[in-house]
Design a protein around this motif. Structure first.
Motif, PDB file in Angstrom:
ATOM      1  N   PRO A  57      -7.587  45.629 -32.307  1.00 37.93           N
ATOM      2  CA  PRO A  57      -6.181  46.064 -31.793  1.00 37.93           C
ATOM      3  C   PRO A  57      -5.047  45.136 -31.757  1.00 37.93           C
ATOM      4  CG  PRO A  57      -8.497  45.718 -30.768  1.00 37.93           C
ATOM      5  CD  PRO A  57      -8.699  45.297 -32.013  1.00 37.93           C
ATOM      6  N   ALA A  58      -5.337  43.933 -31.383  1.00 42.14           N
ATOM      7  CA  ALA A  58      -4.279  43.415 -31.138  1.00 42.14           C
ATOM      8  C   ALA A  58      -3.667  42.855 -32.317  1.00 42.14           C
ATOM      9  CB  ALA A  58      -4.587  41.754 -30.417  1.00 42.14           C
ATOM     10  N   SER A  59      -2.358  43.890 -32.533  1.00 41.54           N
ATOM     11  CA  SER A  59      -2.261  43.976 -34.210  1.00 41.54           C
ATOM     12  C   SER A  59      -0.908  44.136 -34.172  1.00 41.54           C
ATOM     13  CB  SER A  59      -2.769  44.608 -35.129  1.00 41.54           C
ATOM     14  OG  SER A  59      -4.170  43.738 -35.766  1.00 41.54           O
ATOM     15  N   VAL A  60       0.081  43.556 -35.223  1.00 45.95           N
ATOM     16  CA  VAL A  60       1.886  43.724 -35.369  1.00 45.95           C
ATOM     17  C   VAL A  60       1.302  44.097 -36.850  1.00 45.95           C
ATOM     18  CG1 VAL A  60       3.882  43.027 -35.010  1.00 45.95           C
ATOM     19  CG2 VAL A  60       1.881  42.063 -33.042  1.00 45.95           C
ATOM     20  N   LEU A  61       2.414  45.533 -36.965  1.00 45.93           N
ATOM     21  CA  LEU A  61       2.229  46.113 -38.552  1.00 45.93           C
ATOM     22  C   LEU A  61       3.963  45.550 -38.356  1.00 45.93           C
ATOM     23  CD1 LEU A  61      -0.054  47.581 -37.058  1.00 45.93           C
ATOM     24  CD2 LEU A  61       1.121  49.751 -38.876  1.00 45.93           C
ATOM     25  N   LYS A  62       4.318  44.579 -39.624  1.00 43.15           N
ATOM     26  CA  LYS A  62       5.736  44.039 -40.467  1.00 43.15           C
ATOM     27  C   LYS A  62       5.691  45.166 -41.444  1.00 43.15           C
ATOM     28  CE  LYS A  62       5.884  40.679 -37.820  1.00 43.15           C
ATOM     29  NZ  LYS A  62       6.385  39.008 -37.331  1.00 43.15           N
ATOM     30  N   PRO A  63       6.876  45.583 -41.771  1.00 38.73           N
ATOM     31  CA  PRO A  63       6.939  46.262 -42.978  1.00 38.73           C
ATOM     32  C   PRO A  63       7.654  44.627 -44.200  1.00 38.73           C
ATOM     33  CG  PRO A  63       8.476  47.471 -41.402  1.00 38.73           C
ATOM     34  CD  PRO A  63       8.055  46.661 -41.108  1.00 38.73           C
ATOM     35  N   ILE A  64       7.469  45.275 -45.279  1.00 37.55           N
ATOM     36  CA  ILE A  64       7.678  43.869 -46.059  1.00 37.55           C
ATOM     37  C   ILE A  64       9.233  43.909 -46.096  1.00 37.55           C
ATOM     38  CG2 ILE A  64       6.986  43.113 -48.472  1.00 37.55           C
ATOM     39  CD1 ILE A  64       4.510  42.845 -46.684  1.00 37.55           C
ATOM     40  N   GLY A  65       9.727  44.679 -46.333  1.00 36.24           N
ATOM     41  CA  GLY A  65      11.119  44.526 -46.663  1.00 36.24           C
ATOM     42  C   GLY A  65      11.754  45.090 -45.695  1.00 36.24           C
ATOM     43  N   LEU A  66      13.595  44.571 -46.394  1.00 36.26           N
ATOM     44  CA  LEU A  66      14.255  44.530 -44.523  1.00 36.26           C
ATOM     45  C   LEU A  66      14.311  45.804 -43.948  1.00 36.26           C
ATOM     46  CD1 LEU A  66      17.027  42.719 -47.056  1.00 36.26           C
ATOM     47  CD2 LEU A  66      15.139  41.377 -45.321  1.00 36.26           C
ATOM     48  N   THR A  67      14.503  45.946 -43.088  1.00 40.20           N
ATOM     49  CA  THR A  67      14.768  47.425 -41.752  1.00 40.20           C
ATOM     50  C   THR A  67      16.009  46.705 -40.951  1.00 40.20           C
ATOM     51  OG1 THR A  67      13.256  46.285 -40.106  1.00 40.20           O
ATOM     52  CG2 THR A  67      12.397  47.447 -41.488  1.00 40.20           C
ATOM     53  N   GLY A  68      16.711  45.914 -41.008  1.00 38.91           N
ATOM     54  CA  GLY A  68      17.507  45.858 -40.305  1.00 38.91           C
ATOM     55  C   GLY A  68      17.344  45.357 -38.575  1.00 38.91           C
ATOM     56  N   GLY A  69      16.170  44.890 -38.223  1.00 46.16           N
ATOM     57  CA  GLY A  69      15.526  43.959 -37.285  1.00 46.16           C
ATOM     58  C   GLY A  69      14.752  45.179 -36.763  1.00 46.16           C
ATOM     59  N   LYS A  70      14.460  45.895 -37.096  1.00 44.80           N
ATOM     60  CA  LYS A  70      14.184  47.035 -35.992  1.00 44.80           C
ATOM     61  C   LYS A  70      12.387  47.626 -36.497  1.00 44.80           C
ATOM     62  CE  LYS A  70      18.314  48.706 -34.837  1.00 44.80           C
ATOM     63  NZ  LYS A  70      19.393  49.160 -36.163  1.00 44.80           N
ATOM     64  N   GLY A  71      12.217  46.779 -37.472  1.00 40.68           N
ATOM     65  CA  GLY A  71      11.130  47.200 -38.026  1.00 40.68           C
ATOM     66  C   GLY A  71       9.624  46.806 -37.195  1.00 40.68           C
ATOM     67  N   VAL A  72       9.349  45.872 -36.611  1.00 44.73           N
ATOM     68  CA  VAL A  72       8.093  45.275 -36.148  1.00 44.73           C
ATOM     69  C   VAL A  72       8.120  46.392 -35.190  1.00 44.73           C
ATOM     70  CG1 VAL A  72       7.351  43.575 -34.863  1.00 44.73           C
ATOM     71  CG2 VAL A  72       8.803  43.146 -36.611  1.00 44.73           C
ATOM     72  N   ARG A  73       6.605  46.485 -34.969  1.00 45.85           N
ATOM     73  CA  ARG A  73       5.916  47.872 -34.358  1.00 45.85           C
ATOM     74  C   ARG A  73       4.239  46.715 -33.475  1.00 45.85           C
ATOM     75  NH1 ARG A  73       9.801  49.618 -34.807  1.00 45.85           N
ATOM     76  NH2 ARG A  73      10.354  52.323 -35.269  1.00 45.85           N
ATOM     77  N   VAL A  74       4.346  47.008 -32.065  1.00 45.71           N
ATOM     78  CA  VAL A  74       3.143  46.559 -32.238  1.00 45.71           C
ATOM     79  C   VAL A  74       1.793  47.340 -31.485  1.00 45.71           C
ATOM     80  CG1 VAL A  74       1.929  45.115 -30.051  1.00 45.71           C
ATOM     81  CG2 VAL A  74       4.341  44.909 -30.908  1.00 45.71           C
ATOM     82  N   LEU A  75       0.209  47.707 -32.239  1.00 51.89           N
ATOM     83  CA  LEU A  75      -0.457  48.632 -31.415  1.00 51.89           C
ATOM     84  C   LEU A  75      -0.469  48.381 -29.931  1.00 51.89           C
ATOM     85  CD1 LEU A  75      -1.911  50.368 -33.038  1.00 51.89           C
ATOM     86  CD2 LEU A  75      -3.303  48.443 -33.031  1.00 51.89           C
ATOM     87  N   GLY A  76      -0.205  49.252 -29.825  1.00 49.67           N
ATOM     88  CA  GLY A  76      -0.874  49.584 -28.075  1.00 49.67           C
ATOM     89  C   GLY A  76       0.848  49.988 -27.464  1.00 49.67           C
ATOM     90  N   ARG A  77       1.798  49.111 -28.335  1.00 53.88           N
ATOM     91  CA  ARG A  77       2.606  49.742 -27.885  1.00 53.88           C
ATOM     92  C   ARG A  77       3.564  50.594 -28.034  1.00 53.88           C
ATOM     93  NH1 ARG A  77       4.038  43.295 -26.513  1.00 53.88           N
ATOM     94  NH2 ARG A  77       2.365  42.588 -25.433  1.00 53.88           N
ATOM     95  N   GLN A  78       4.372  50.087 -28.859  1.00 48.51           N
ATOM     96  CA  GLN A  78       5.790  51.333 -30.060  1.00 48.51           C
ATOM     97  C   GLN A  78       4.690  51.974 -30.797  1.00 48.51           C
ATOM     98  OE1 GLN A  78       6.051  47.579 -30.209  1.00 48.51           O
ATOM     99  NE2 GLN A  78       7.958  47.201 -29.407  1.00 48.51           N
ATOM    100  N   LEU A  79       3.593  51.916 -31.447  1.00 45.82           N
ATOM    101  CA  LEU A  79       2.573  52.552 -31.665  1.00 45.82           C
ATOM    102  C   LEU A  79       0.919  53.050 -30.429  1.00 45.82           C
ATOM    103  CD1 LEU A  79       2.691  50.518 -34.905  1.00 45.82           C
ATOM    104  CD2 LEU A  79       3.601  52.840 -34.748  1.00 45.82           C
ATOM    105  N   SER A  80       1.306  53.812 -30.363  1.00 41.75           N
ATOM    106  CA  SER A  80       0.313  54.457 -29.104  1.00 41.75           C
ATOM    107  C   SER A  80      -1.099  53.930 -29.717  1.00 41.75           C
ATOM    108  CB  SER A  80       0.804  55.437 -28.499  1.00 41.75           C
ATOM    109  OG  SER A  80       0.916  56.335 -29.040  1.00 41.75           O
ATOM    110  N   ASP A  81      -1.187  54.886 -30.890  1.00 43.06           N
ATOM    111  CA  ASP A  81      -2.989  54.737 -30.958  1.00 43.06           C
ATOM    112  C   ASP A  81      -2.871  54.252 -32.819  1.00 43.06           C
ATOM    113  OD1 ASP A  81      -1.865  56.879 -32.464  1.00 43.06           O
ATOM    114  OD2 ASP A  81      -2.252  58.388 -30.775  1.00 43.06           O
ATOM    115  N   LEU A  82      -4.315  54.958 -33.170  1.00 44.39           N
ATOM    116  CA  LEU A  82      -4.342  54.014 -34.435  1.00 44.39           C
ATOM    117  C   LEU A  82      -3.662  55.328 -35.267  1.00 44.39           C
ATOM    118  CD1 LEU A  82      -6.160  52.011 -36.356  1.00 44.39           C
ATOM    119  CD2 LEU A  82      -8.594  53.807 -35.771  1.00 44.39           C
TER     120      LEU A  82
END
Ligand code: GLY
Length: 427
Positions: A141-166
């Protein structure tokens, strides 16, 4: 000396401003996707075109025949602009496409670090199958999701923070698996983040002052991620939460990356390499690499650059980096003013004014980001509007000076984060 700067944000305005202070008085040209009012004022000529349109960029370069081309953003680098322009004989500050993958392809970045560096990164996995990802996230559950390609610096999402659930995490991952074929998942690290940027000719690296960047939209590091809401640097060019040993470890990773990238690709890295690190309990670890100056970090470091940027950039492009780069021993604080509602629902097209003379008289530097200028007024777009930079003998004094002027002058159409930088334990 003719210098062509590619890009149209506050970072590129800072590059152009630094070049315009050079005693060599270079003739400055710009290639921008949209005209930046600050760059337009300083450049002798400029051309408008998409950043990834290499044909249009090369056409402009053939017309003005620059002695040097300096790249601001990653988009043209990832598209292979340097490959094309160097083959046409133009000296470039920025890496070729094969090297720009270190930013443009996050799976490549982690594979490269694992194979060639062997330290300084979190545990990582890639997934192209949502069911396998779901199983993984349930057990990690302590995971971070990162798109492979470019997202203008806005793609990283932390599970439990910006991503509230599974469910939200899987929805997010689905869109990027559709786009990129897979998604990167990393263990979540806790600690202070810092930016270490170097000038490099592919053989040696010269570090810039360390900078801390604040990516969350709202005070207290809450709300959605942005391209960066502000940043600071210190007089000693380190950061208060880092030891000299942490700095040496991080610099060692960046230096080895430059050398090993040549081994992996056969091409020397000539440009700016920016390691975004976190100071975890196991020491500094790379969150990501970028193949350019950070934004807003470029404003912090270029404001205190004492060496002539023309010499520094020309030496990079020639593959023979100057022996040293000097920076003033001053602290800097940079804050972005952004449209109300940014980044999720920015109020676009709102007209505002800035008291430029008052800001200049107060010693504040103004770098335009994404605004349109019409009859002396500025119009907001969906991105950050303008960056203000203050210097001082300490970050606290630089911050106080910026706060006192912003309280009086921040246009009501824009907002900024008052809590940048966090100085609680910092003198
Ligand atoms: N400051 C973050 C970036 O430039 O990617």
């Amino acid at each position: 000396m003719k210098v062509l700067v590619v890009g149209h944000g506050a970072r590129e305005h800072a590059i152009v401003a630094a070049l315009s202070r050079s005693p060599q008085e270079p003739r400055i040209f710009a290639y921008m996707a949209t005209p930046n009012p600050g760059i337009v004022r300083l450049a002798e000529d400029w051309s408008e075109g998409p950043l990834a349109d290499i044909v249009a960029l090369a056409g402009y370069a053939r017309r003005i025949k620059p002695d040097l081309i300096v790249f601001g953003p990653e988009t043209p680098l990832a598209a292979g602009a340097v490959d094309v322009l160097e083959e046409k004989g133009f000296p470039c500050v920025g890496p070729r496409r094969a090297l720009a993958r270190i930013e443009a392809d996050k799976a490549f970045m982690r594979e490269f670090m694992t194979r060639y560096i062997g330290r300084g990164y979190p545990r990582w996995w890639t997934f192209s199958d949502l069911r396998a990802l779901e199983d993984h996230l349930r057990s990690h559950p302590a995971s971070v999701l990162k798109p492979i390609g470019l997202t203008g610096g806005k793609g990283v999402r932390v599970l439990g923070r910006q991503l509230s659930d599974l469910e939200e995490a899987l929805d997010y991952a689905r869109s990027f698996i559709e786009r990129d074929g897979k998604i990167l998942v990393e263990e979540r690290l806790e600690g202070e983040e810092f930016s270490l940027m170097v000038f490099t000719d592919g053989k040696r690296c010269l570090p810039m002052p360390l900078v801390q960047d604040y990516k969350y939209a709202h005070e207290g590091d809450t709300g959605p991620m942005t391209g960066g809401m502000g940043s600071f640097s210190c007089t000693d060019h380190l950061l208060p939460f880092l030891s000299p040993t942490d700095f040496e470890i991080a610099l060692g990773i960046v230096e080895e990356t430059v050398v090993k990238l040549r081994k992996a690709t056969g091409v020397p890295y000539r440009g700016i390499l920016y390691g975004q690190f976190i100071r975890s309990h196991e020491g500094p670890k790379v969150i990501e690499f970028n193949v350019r100056f950070g934004d807003p970090e470029a404003m912090n470091v270029l404001a205190v650059l004492v060496s002539d940027p023309v010499d520094v950039f020309a030496s990079i492009a020639a593959g023979n980096l100057v022996s040293e780069v000097e920076f003033a021993r001053e602290a800097t604080v940079c804050k972005y003013l952004v449209p109300r509602g940014y980044p999720e629902a920015p109020e676009v097209g709102r007209s505002f004014t800035l008291p430029l003379e008052e800001l200049e008289a107060a010693g504040i530097e103004v770098y335009f980001a994404s605004v349109r200028e019409e009859d002396g007024r500025y119009l907001t777009t969906s991105s950050r509007s303008v960056a203000l930079l203050s210097r001082g003998p300490t970050p606290a004094e630089a911050k106080a000076r910026l706060e006192s002027i912003l309280e009086k002058t921040c246009p009501p159409e824009l907002y900024y984060r008052r809590d940048i930088p966090r100085l609680d334990p910092i003198a």
